[in-house]
Design a protein around this motif. Structure first.
Motif, PDB file in Angstrom:
ATOM      1  N   ALA A   1       1.330  -4.105   0.298  1.00  0.00           N
ATOM      2  CA  ALA A   1       2.410  -3.239   0.766  1.00  0.00           C
ATOM      3  C   ALA A   1       3.226  -3.914   1.875  1.00  0.00           C
ATOM      4  CB  ALA A   1       1.841  -1.910   1.258  1.00  0.00           C
ATOM      5  N   PHE A   2       2.547  -4.494   2.855  1.00  0.00           N
ATOM      6  CA  PHE A   2       3.264  -5.149   3.958  1.00  0.00           C
ATOM      7  C   PHE A   2       4.039  -6.366   3.464  1.00  0.00           C
ATOM      8  CE2 PHE A   2       0.856  -2.379   6.635  1.00  0.00           C
ATOM      9  CZ  PHE A   2       1.589  -2.283   7.817  1.00  0.00           C
ATOM     10  N   ASP A   3       3.465  -7.081   2.507  1.00  0.00           N
ATOM     11  CA  ASP A   3       4.160  -8.233   1.940  1.00  0.00           C
ATOM     12  C   ASP A   3       5.443  -7.804   1.228  1.00  0.00           C
ATOM     13  OD1 ASP A   3       4.130 -11.149   1.233  1.00  0.00           O
ATOM     14  OD2 ASP A   3       4.093 -10.324  -0.792  1.00  0.00           O
TER      15      ASP A   3
ATOM     16  N   GLY B   1      -8.478   7.511   6.467  1.00  0.00           N
ATOM     17  CA  GLY B   1      -8.769   8.937   6.592  1.00  0.00           C
ATOM     18  C   GLY B   1      -7.518   9.746   6.867  1.00  0.00           C
ATOM     19  N   LEU B   2      -6.523   9.101   7.460  1.00  0.00           N
ATOM     20  CA  LEU B   2      -5.251   9.779   7.682  1.00  0.00           C
ATOM     21  C   LEU B   2      -4.442   9.789   6.393  1.00  0.00           C
ATOM     22  CD1 LEU B   2      -4.197   8.125  11.069  1.00  0.00           C
ATOM     23  CD2 LEU B   2      -5.169  10.408  10.749  1.00  0.00           C
ATOM     24  N   SER B   3      -3.563  10.762   6.236  1.00  0.00           N
ATOM     25  CA  SER B   3      -2.623  10.744   5.123  1.00  0.00           C
ATOM     26  C   SER B   3      -1.740   9.510   5.270  1.00  0.00           C
ATOM     27  CB  SER B   3      -1.762  12.006   5.130  1.00  0.00           C
ATOM     28  OG  SER B   3      -2.573  13.158   4.988  1.00  0.00           O
ATOM     29  N   LEU B   4      -1.283   8.958   4.152  1.00  0.00           N
ATOM     30  CA  LEU B   4      -0.587   7.676   4.194  1.00  0.00           C
ATOM     31  C   LEU B   4       0.662   7.699   5.066  1.00  0.00           C
ATOM     32  CD1 LEU B   4      -0.892   6.375   0.524  1.00  0.00           C
ATOM     33  CD2 LEU B   4      -1.950   5.419   2.578  1.00  0.00           C
ATOM     34  N   ASP B   5       1.421   8.785   5.031  1.00  0.00           N
ATOM     35  CA  ASP B   5       2.640   8.817   5.839  1.00  0.00           C
ATOM     36  C   ASP B   5       2.301   8.745   7.329  1.00  0.00           C
ATOM     37  OD1 ASP B   5       1.471  11.340   5.709  1.00  0.00           O
ATOM     38  OD2 ASP B   5       3.373  12.407   5.856  1.00  0.00           O
TER      39      ASP B   5
ATOM     40  N   PHE C   1       0.913   5.052   8.176  1.00  0.00           N
ATOM     41  CA  PHE C   1       1.932   4.022   8.360  1.00  0.00           C
ATOM     42  C   PHE C   1       2.784   4.280   9.600  1.00  0.00           C
ATOM     43  CE2 PHE C   1       1.206   3.024   3.785  1.00  0.00           C
ATOM     44  CZ  PHE C   1       0.899   1.678   3.964  1.00  0.00           C
ATOM     45  N   ALA C   2       2.947   5.534   9.961  1.00  0.00           N
ATOM     46  CA  ALA C   2       3.666   5.838  11.202  1.00  0.00           C
ATOM     47  C   ALA C   2       2.914   5.275  12.408  1.00  0.00           C
ATOM     48  CB  ALA C   2       3.863   7.341  11.342  1.00  0.00           C
ATOM     49  N   ARG C   3       1.576   5.241  12.314  1.00  0.00           N
ATOM     50  CA  ARG C   3       0.780   4.667  13.403  1.00  0.00           C
ATOM     51  C   ARG C   3       0.774   3.149  13.353  1.00  0.00           C
ATOM     52  NH1 ARG C   3      -4.498   8.145  15.186  1.00  0.00           N
ATOM     53  NH2 ARG C   3      -3.546  10.215  15.188  1.00  0.00           N
ATOM     54  N   LEU C   4       0.727   2.598  12.132  1.00  0.00           N
ATOM     55  CA  LEU C   4       0.651   1.142  11.995  1.00  0.00           C
ATOM     56  C   LEU C   4       1.964   0.461  12.353  1.00  0.00           C
ATOM     57  CD1 LEU C   4      -1.402   0.788   8.676  1.00  0.00           C
ATOM     58  CD2 LEU C   4      -2.189   0.307  11.000  1.00  0.00           C
ATOM     59  N   VAL C   5       3.094   1.083  11.981  1.00  0.00           N
ATOM     60  CA  VAL C   5       4.410   0.484  12.251  1.00  0.00           C
ATOM     61  C   VAL C   5       5.329   1.556  12.855  1.00  0.00           C
ATOM     62  CG1 VAL C   5       4.368  -1.445  10.640  1.00  0.00           C
ATOM     63  CG2 VAL C   5       4.913   0.819   9.790  1.00  0.00           C
TER      64      VAL C   5
ATOM     65  N   VAL D   1      12.027   5.296   8.638  1.00  0.00           N
ATOM     66  CA  VAL D   1      11.384   6.171   7.654  1.00  0.00           C
ATOM     67  C   VAL D   1      11.479   5.562   6.268  1.00  0.00           C
ATOM     68  CG1 VAL D   1      11.479   8.437   6.544  1.00  0.00           C
ATOM     69  CG2 VAL D   1      11.787   8.255   9.021  1.00  0.00           C
ATOM     70  N   SER D   2      12.603   4.934   5.971  1.00  0.00           N
ATOM     71  CA  SER D   2      12.784   4.299   4.663  1.00  0.00           C
ATOM     72  C   SER D   2      11.755   3.202   4.438  1.00  0.00           C
ATOM     73  CB  SER D   2      14.195   3.722   4.558  1.00  0.00           C
ATOM     74  OG  SER D   2      14.356   2.998   3.355  1.00  0.00           O
ATOM     75  N   ILE D   3      11.534   2.365   5.443  1.00  0.00           N
ATOM     76  CA  ILE D   3      10.538   1.291   5.315  1.00  0.00           C
ATOM     77  C   ILE D   3       9.141   1.868   5.156  1.00  0.00           C
ATOM     78  CG2 ILE D   3       9.381  -0.572   6.562  1.00  0.00           C
ATOM     79  CD1 ILE D   3      12.002  -1.412   5.350  1.00  0.00           C
ATOM     80  N   ARG D   4       8.823   2.904   5.930  1.00  0.00           N
ATOM     81  CA  ARG D   4       7.484   3.496   5.827  1.00  0.00           C
ATOM     82  C   ARG D   4       7.284   4.137   4.456  1.00  0.00           C
ATOM     83  NH1 ARG D   4       8.264   5.267  11.439  1.00  0.00           N
ATOM     84  NH2 ARG D   4       8.403   7.445  10.783  1.00  0.00           N
ATOM     85  N   ASN D   5       8.322   4.734   3.903  1.00  0.00           N
ATOM     86  CA  ASN D   5       8.221   5.305   2.550  1.00  0.00           C
ATOM     87  C   ASN D   5       7.968   4.212   1.519  1.00  0.00           C
ATOM     88  OD1 ASN D   5       8.587   7.922   3.457  1.00  0.00           O
ATOM     89  ND2 ASN D   5      10.779   7.945   3.038  1.00  0.00           N
ATOM     90  N   LYS D   6       8.624   3.046   1.704  1.00  0.00           N
ATOM     91  CA  LYS D   6       8.404   1.924   0.786  1.00  0.00           C
ATOM     92  C   LYS D   6       6.979   1.405   0.898  1.00  0.00           C
ATOM     93  CE  LYS D   6      13.215   0.334   0.617  1.00  0.00           C
ATOM     94  NZ  LYS D   6      14.162  -0.760   0.993  1.00  0.00           N
ATOM     95  N   LEU D   7       6.446   1.406   2.111  1.00  0.00           N
ATOM     96  CA  LEU D   7       5.054   1.002   2.312  1.00  0.00           C
ATOM     97  C   LEU D   7       4.099   1.946   1.582  1.00  0.00           C
ATOM     98  CD1 LEU D   7       5.184   0.062   6.106  1.00  0.00           C
ATOM     99  CD2 LEU D   7       4.487  -1.485   4.263  1.00  0.00           C
ATOM    100  N   VAL D   8       4.351   3.235   1.699  1.00  0.00           N
ATOM    101  CA  VAL D   8       3.506   4.226   1.015  1.00  0.00           C
ATOM    102  C   VAL D   8       3.533   3.991  -0.485  1.00  0.00           C
ATOM    103  CG1 VAL D   8       3.265   6.667   0.427  1.00  0.00           C
ATOM    104  CG2 VAL D   8       3.694   6.004   2.801  1.00  0.00           C
ATOM    105  N   ASP D   9       4.725   3.830  -1.050  1.00  0.00           N
ATOM    106  CA  ASP D   9       4.857   3.637  -2.502  1.00  0.00           C
ATOM    107  C   ASP D   9       4.180   2.345  -2.957  1.00  0.00           C
ATOM    108  OD1 ASP D   9       6.275   5.998  -2.714  1.00  0.00           O
ATOM    109  OD2 ASP D   9       8.243   5.029  -2.700  1.00  0.00           O
ATOM    110  N   ALA D  10       4.372   1.270  -2.183  1.00  0.00           N
ATOM    111  CA  ALA D  10       3.776  -0.013  -2.552  1.00  0.00           C
ATOM    112  C   ALA D  10       2.253   0.052  -2.467  1.00  0.00           C
ATOM    113  CB  ALA D  10       4.309  -1.119  -1.644  1.00  0.00           C
ATOM    114  N   TYR D  11       1.746   0.714  -1.433  1.00  0.00           N
ATOM    115  CA  TYR D  11       0.298   0.864  -1.283  1.00  0.00           C
ATOM    116  C   TYR D  11      -0.288   1.633  -2.471  1.00  0.00           C
ATOM    117  CZ  TYR D  11      -4.213   2.275   0.627  1.00  0.00           C
ATOM    118  OH  TYR D  11      -5.558   2.491   0.802  1.00  0.00           O
ATOM    119  N   LYS D  12       0.327   2.772  -2.793  1.00  0.00           N
ATOM    120  CA  LYS D  12      -0.178   3.577  -3.910  1.00  0.00           C
ATOM    121  C   LYS D  12      -0.164   2.788  -5.210  1.00  0.00           C
ATOM    122  CE  LYS D  12       1.040   8.222  -2.259  1.00  0.00           C
ATOM    123  NZ  LYS D  12       1.918   9.405  -2.504  1.00  0.00           N
ATOM    124  N   GLY D  13       0.931   2.062  -5.452  1.00  0.00           N
ATOM    125  CA  GLY D  13       1.037   1.287  -6.682  1.00  0.00           C
ATOM    126  C   GLY D  13      -0.025   0.209  -6.769  1.00  0.00           C
TER     127      GLY D  13
END
Length: 223
Positions: free
Chosen positions: A29-31, A48-52, A55-59, A64-76
């Motif tokens: 996802a980060f890549d 343990g946290l919800s993905l949104d 990622f808000a804690r990690l970055v 918000v757009s970048i964090r949403n892309k991270l969520v989608d990439a992680y799930k995929g």
């Protein structure tokens, strides 16, 4: 009349060691968005946290757009990993987990539940991969609740099985699990083998080092 009890388990870091899958999906996802992956301990610290929220804690400085892309990439990435490798092999159950679940599920007055940051789809795949379908009478996932440590998951679980908070316990490996339990008025049992250090589980009533210890701890709590 026997009093009904409820034991709720976290999944990742408590029942199953999924760190290889989590770290792999995070790296991908980060890549994908061109950001540097945080160190291993930082990544596992948000399990343990919800993905949104994770990622808000990690970055925190990312849009918000970048964090949403991270969520989608992680799930995929996580889904592809399950398809390619299956579920049980890369994410093994911790030693003693299956035996503990088998014992507790055989006690008539005890309901079992899960409260997890996984999605409904992810939890179903976890059950399928380890043959745990039908074991848990209440199943709370991130799709329908605020992220831990909000008590929504546990309050819903209590309502679904008709058990009072004083007769229920949460078993988990993170401070989020312990704080969630306390917010719901439940007892909290921490486990030392997961992704938060035992010293971080400050809200736990007790921390156990082996699944074998869980049975005696529950007897002591409810005696």
């Amino acid at each position: 009349m026997t009093e009904l009890k409820l034991v709720v388990f976290d999944v990742d870091g408590t029942l199953v060691d999924s760190q290889a899958d989590i770290l792999g999906a995070m790296s991908f996802a980060f890549d994908q968005v061109g950001l540097k992956l945080p160190d291993r301990d930082t990544v596992l610290g948000i399990v343990g946290l919800s993905l949104d929220v994770a990622f808000a804690r990690l970055v925190p400085d990312a849009s918000v757009s970048i964090r949403n892309k991270l969520v989608d990439a992680y799930k995929g990435s996580y889904r592809r990993g399950r398809v390619e490798k299956g579920t049980s092999l890369p994410s093994p159950l911790y030693p003693g987990a299956r035996d503990a679940l088998k014992h507790l599920s055989g006690v008539d007055e005890i309901f079992l539940g899960v409260a997890t940051g996984k999605s409904r789809r992810g939890l179903n795949k976890f059950f399928e991969g380890h043959g745990l379908e039908g074991v848990f009478q209440t199943q709370q996932v991130s799709d329908h609740h605020p992220s831990k440590p909000h008590p929504s998951m546990l309050l819903t679980a209590l309502e679904e099985v008709g058990v009072e908070a004083g007769s229920a316990v949460m078993v988990g490996d993170t401070s989020f699990d312990m704080d969630m339990a306390k917010a719901a008025g439940m007892a909290a049992i921490g486990v030392s083998w997961g992704y938060h250090k035992a010293s971080a589980l400050t809200s736990a009533d007790i921390v156990i080092d082996e699944f074998h210890d869980l049975r005696d701890v529950l007897v002591d709590m409810w005696s």
